[in-house]
Design a protein around this motif. Structure first.
Motif, short mmCIF file in Angstrom:
data_model
loop_
_atom_site.label_atom_id
_atom_site.label_comp_id
_atom_site.label_asym_id
_atom_site.label_seq_id
_atom_site.Cartn_x
_atom_site.Cartn_y
_atom_site.Cartn_z
N ASP B 183 -9.15 18.05 40.00
CA ASP B 183 -9.11 16.79 40.77
C ASP B 183 -8.50 17.19 42.19
O ASP B 183 -8.47 16.24 43.09
CB ASP B 183 -8.12 15.86 40.16
N LEU B 184 -8.13 18.11 42.39
CA LEU B 184 -7.61 18.57 43.96
C LEU B 184 -8.83 19.16 44.62
O LEU B 184 -8.66 19.76 45.82
CB LEU B 184 -6.39 19.53 44.08
N LEU B 185 -10.20 19.51 44.10
CA LEU B 185 -11.18 19.81 44.84
C LEU B 185 -11.73 18.75 45.69
O LEU B 185 -11.80 17.57 45.19
CB LEU B 185 -12.12 20.40 44.03
N ALA B 186 -12.39 18.95 46.79
CA ALA B 186 -13.01 18.07 47.92
C ALA B 186 -14.26 17.52 46.99
O ALA B 186 -14.72 16.35 47.58
CB ALA B 186 -13.25 18.53 48.99
N ALA B 187 -14.91 17.93 46.16
CA ALA B 187 -15.92 17.75 45.47
C ALA B 187 -16.16 17.96 43.75
O ALA B 187 -15.01 18.88 43.59
CB ALA B 187 -17.19 18.49 45.82
N PRO B 188 -16.64 17.32 43.12
CA PRO B 188 -16.70 17.57 41.66
C PRO B 188 -17.13 19.14 41.29
O PRO B 188 -17.78 19.73 41.88
CB PRO B 188 -17.76 16.86 41.09
N LEU B 189 -16.22 19.86 40.46
CA LEU B 189 -16.17 21.32 40.37
C LEU B 189 -17.80 21.59 39.88
O LEU B 189 -18.28 22.52 40.37
CB LEU B 189 -15.53 21.52 38.98
N ALA B 190 -18.41 20.73 39.04
CA ALA B 190 -19.54 21.07 38.26
C ALA B 190 -20.70 21.35 39.46
O ALA B 190 -21.53 22.25 39.58
CB ALA B 190 -20.11 19.93 37.62
N GLU B 191 -20.39 20.43 40.45
CA GLU B 191 -21.37 20.30 41.86
C GLU B 191 -21.26 21.90 42.69
O GLU B 191 -22.01 22.41 42.89
CB GLU B 191 -21.11 19.15 42.71
N LEU B 192 -19.65 22.04 42.75
CA LEU B 192 -19.63 22.97 43.78
C LEU B 192 -19.98 24.43 43.00
O LEU B 192 -20.60 25.55 43.58
CB LEU B 192 -17.86 23.15 43.71
N LEU B 193 -19.80 24.61 41.50
CA LEU B 193 -20.30 25.74 41.02
C LEU B 193 -21.93 25.92 41.00
O LEU B 193 -22.28 26.90 40.95
CB LEU B 193 -19.66 25.74 39.41
N ASN B 194 -22.62 24.67 40.74
CA ASN B 194 -23.86 24.76 40.56
C ASN B 194 -24.57 25.21 41.83
O ASN B 194 -25.65 25.81 42.17
CB ASN B 194 -24.32 23.29 40.53
N ASP B 195 -24.04 24.81 43.07
CA ASP B 195 -24.50 25.15 44.33
C ASP B 195 -24.07 26.63 44.81
O ASP B 195 -24.55 27.20 45.91
CB ASP B 195 -23.98 24.12 45.28
N GLY B 196 -23.31 27.34 44.08
CA GLY B 196 -22.88 28.49 44.61
C GLY B 196 -23.30 29.65 43.95
O GLY B 196 -23.68 29.73 42.74
N GLU B 197 -23.14 30.81 44.36
CA GLU B 197 -23.17 32.05 43.74
C GLU B 197 -21.90 33.08 44.34
O GLU B 197 -21.77 32.99 45.50
CB GLU B 197 -24.37 32.75 44.14
N TRP B 198 -21.26 33.60 43.53
CA TRP B 198 -20.51 34.61 44.19
C TRP B 198 -20.52 36.19 43.84
O TRP B 198 -21.33 36.46 43.01
CB TRP B 198 -18.82 34.05 43.51
N VAL B 199 -19.84 36.82 44.63
CA VAL B 199 -19.85 38.25 44.59
C VAL B 199 -18.61 38.86 44.15
O VAL B 199 -17.71 38.50 44.53
CB VAL B 199 -20.22 39.06 46.06
N VAL B 200 -18.59 39.78 43.04
CA VAL B 200 -17.28 40.47 42.53
C VAL B 200 -16.81 41.32 43.65
O VAL B 200 -17.54 42.21 44.37
CB VAL B 200 -17.43 41.14 41.43
N SER B 201 -15.55 41.15 44.36
CA SER B 201 -14.82 41.94 45.16
C SER B 201 -14.31 43.40 44.81
O SER B 201 -14.07 43.30 43.48
CB SER B 201 -13.91 40.95 45.72
N PRO B 202 -14.55 44.05 45.57
CA PRO B 202 -13.99 45.45 45.19
C PRO B 202 -12.42 45.51 44.79
O PRO B 202 -11.97 46.35 44.34
CB PRO B 202 -14.33 46.36 46.51
N SER B 203 -11.65 44.31 45.25
CA SER B 203 -10.44 44.49 45.42
C SER B 203 -9.94 43.96 43.68
O SER B 203 -8.88 43.54 43.48
CB SER B 203 -9.56 43.85 46.11
N SER B 204 -10.82 43.70 43.10
CA SER B 204 -10.71 42.99 41.37
C SER B 204 -10.08 44.27 40.78
O SER B 204 -10.37 45.38 40.88
CB SER B 204 -12.05 42.64 40.95
N ASP B 205 -9.40 43.68 39.98
CA ASP B 205 -8.87 44.79 38.93
C ASP B 205 -8.18 44.03 37.79
O ASP B 205 -8.53 42.88 37.39
CB ASP B 205 -7.42 45.32 39.53
N ARG B 206 -7.23 44.51 36.89
CA ARG B 206 -6.91 44.01 35.57
C ARG B 206 -5.84 42.67 35.81
O ARG B 206 -5.87 41.94 35.08
CB ARG B 206 -6.22 44.98 34.58
#
Lengths: 191, 284
Positions: B183-206
């Motif tokens: 509810d703190l997002l400016a738009a519904p989560l489903a829409e935001l996720l639907n419209d996007g694609e993300w890339v896994v960052s090299p700084s990812s870890d456990r």
């Protein structure tokens, strides 16, 4: 489940007394409680109903274990805290020692306990830039909480003293000296 | 006594088991295998309990010498396996004779391979687990050249011959349950996720899988009162770039959590290489 910050410890102790089968873990935060459960053994509705109906135990004020921590009030921020609170360092110490503290929740690092019960005149926002290294045993205050750093780590709280107690040891059972609901008193000792 | 001796540790190899359970409320996270299913499959292949301690090997390159004979299996990220230089089967039990050398080659698909040995690794437990917690320093250090790993008594059980699960590398969406702070997002989560694609960052870890892509816009900038965290929780820091918390995450956090990855998709997160494009979707 969201709740009042002052009710967290009492709700956790109450949950421990009445946990229904299927509930795996009950974990407090600053003003919320997380319950995890096995979806095969129970369901969300049952767990949510149980959580919402929990009474706030008064044990943290009376019957819970009491830990007394001996503190040397020699922290590098003591003078600054005194100035910011418009009182003498001795007054800061007196007010910090007078508090009846209860562990509300732990986080940040193993054994790092957020203690409620701080004198309202000692509530200061944390440093805007955290220290890179806070020594283990540092007794600190920030906002609504007091705490003791279990080990050396970065930290943004105001350091007013130091304490020799071993707050966390992974080779000990229980590993943490302070757990949610534990009552704490600070006692001033000389260096 | 049977031992595995580390000849080469590879990029980073850690002891992991079913995790350190029951200490969240004193600030100790679970740790344990990032890809739980892959460790379980390796353990089943050699006749162990699913949660017995094995090795989580990032990107391959691990080389071990066996003192005494043992049955081992490698699952998870697909990599070439050799025993004394000869190609060996991935995903099923293989026999190591005394002084035999096992090598896990560079991972070709996925990120983390899991090695189980009959009897399990029998090292020091701290708080009921041998797992390395990379955030808090509980548990053993990453494997280093010359480390000698004791192996427990084999149960004598015959390993499961069934084919192990293959690492999924398809681009099907990672499924998310919304909340608690969508509810703190400016738009519904489903829409935001639907419209996007993300890339896994090299700084990812456990500790967390860091994603870069379209910012998830929040209507608040202040952090929230600290809340208990879950593995799979999608935290949104002020810059809007989501972080999906992993097995070594802090036990509390103050960034809004807008959704949680469903349990069935958590293991996939362990196998996402930096640079991988991913799609997230609200679970329906």
């Amino acid at each position: 489940m969201e709740c009042e910050p002052s009710d967290v410890a009492g709700l956790v102790l109450s949950a421990d007394q009445s946990s229904p089968s299927g509930v795996i873990d009950v974990v407090p935060g600053a003003q919320s409680i997380l319950a995890t459960f096995d979806p095969v053994a129970t369901d969300e509705t049952t767990v949510a109903h149980w959580l919402r109906a929990l009474p706030v135990s008064i044990a943290p004020l009376t019957a819970a274990p009491l830990v007394e921590l001996e503190v040397t009030y020699n922290g590098p921020d003591l003078a600054e805290v005194a100035a910011a609170c418009d009182m003498s360092p001795a007054e800061v110490v007196a007010r910090h020692v007078a508090g009846d503290y209860v562990v509300a929740f732990c986080g940040f690092a193993p054994g790092f306990a957020y203690l409620t019960g701080i004198d309202p005149t000692l509530q200061l926002a944390r440093h805007s830039a955290p220290r890179e290294s806070v020594p283990a045993g540092s007794v600190a205050i920030a906002a609504d909480y007091s705490a003791v750093y279990p080990r050396s780590s970065p930290g943004g709280w105001h350091l007013i003293g130091s304490c020799d107690a071993v707050l966390f040891d992974a080779d000990r059972e229980p590993p943490a000296l302070l757990t949610p609901g534990t009552r704490v008193k600070f006692r001033e000792v000389d260096q | 006594m049977i031992e595995l001796v580390v000849v080469k540790p590879g990029v980073r190899s850690l002891i992991q088991d079913g995790g350190r359970l029951g200490y969240l409320r004193v600030g100790v996270t679970e740790s344990g295998a990032y890809d739980r299913g892959a460790l379980a499959a390796a353990n089943r292949a050699v006749g162990n309990d699913a949660s017995a301690a094995g090795i989580e090997c990032l990107l391959g390159g691990l080389e071990l010498r066996c003192r005494g004979g043992a049955s081992i299996a490698v699952t998870g990220a697909r990599a070439g396996i050799t025993v004394d230089g000869e190609s060996a089967m991935f995903g099923t039990a293989i026999q190591l004779v005394n002084d035999g050398v096992l090598r896990i080659g560079r991972a070709k698909q996925g990120l983390r391979s899991y090695l189980a040995v009959s009897g399990g690794i029998d090292g020091l437990e701290q708080l009921g687990s041998q797992s390395t917690d990379t955030m808090s320093g509980i548990g053993p250090a990453p494997l280093a050249v010359g480390d000698q790993l004791s192996i427990g008594q084999s149960s004598g059980a015959i390993g499961s011959p069934a084919a192990p699960p293959v690492v999924r590398t398809d681009n099907s969406p990672i499924r998310v349950t919304p909340g608690p702070h969508d509810d703190l997002l400016a738009a519904p989560l489903a829409e935001l996720l639907n419209d996007g694609e993300w890339v896994v960052s090299p700084s990812s870890d456990r500790i967390g899988l860091r994603l870069t892509g379209p910012a998830l816009p929040l209507t608040v900038t202040a952090s929230l009162p600290s809340e208990p965290t879950l593995r799979g929780a999608i935290q949104v820091p002020p810059d809007g770039q989501p972080v999906i918390l992993g097995p070594d995450r802090p036990t509390t956090g103050g960034y809004p959590v807008v959704g949680v990855v469903i349990d069935a998709d958590l293991d996939r997160l362990a196998q996402l290489r930096p640079g991988t494009r991913i799609v997230l979707a609200v679970d329906s």
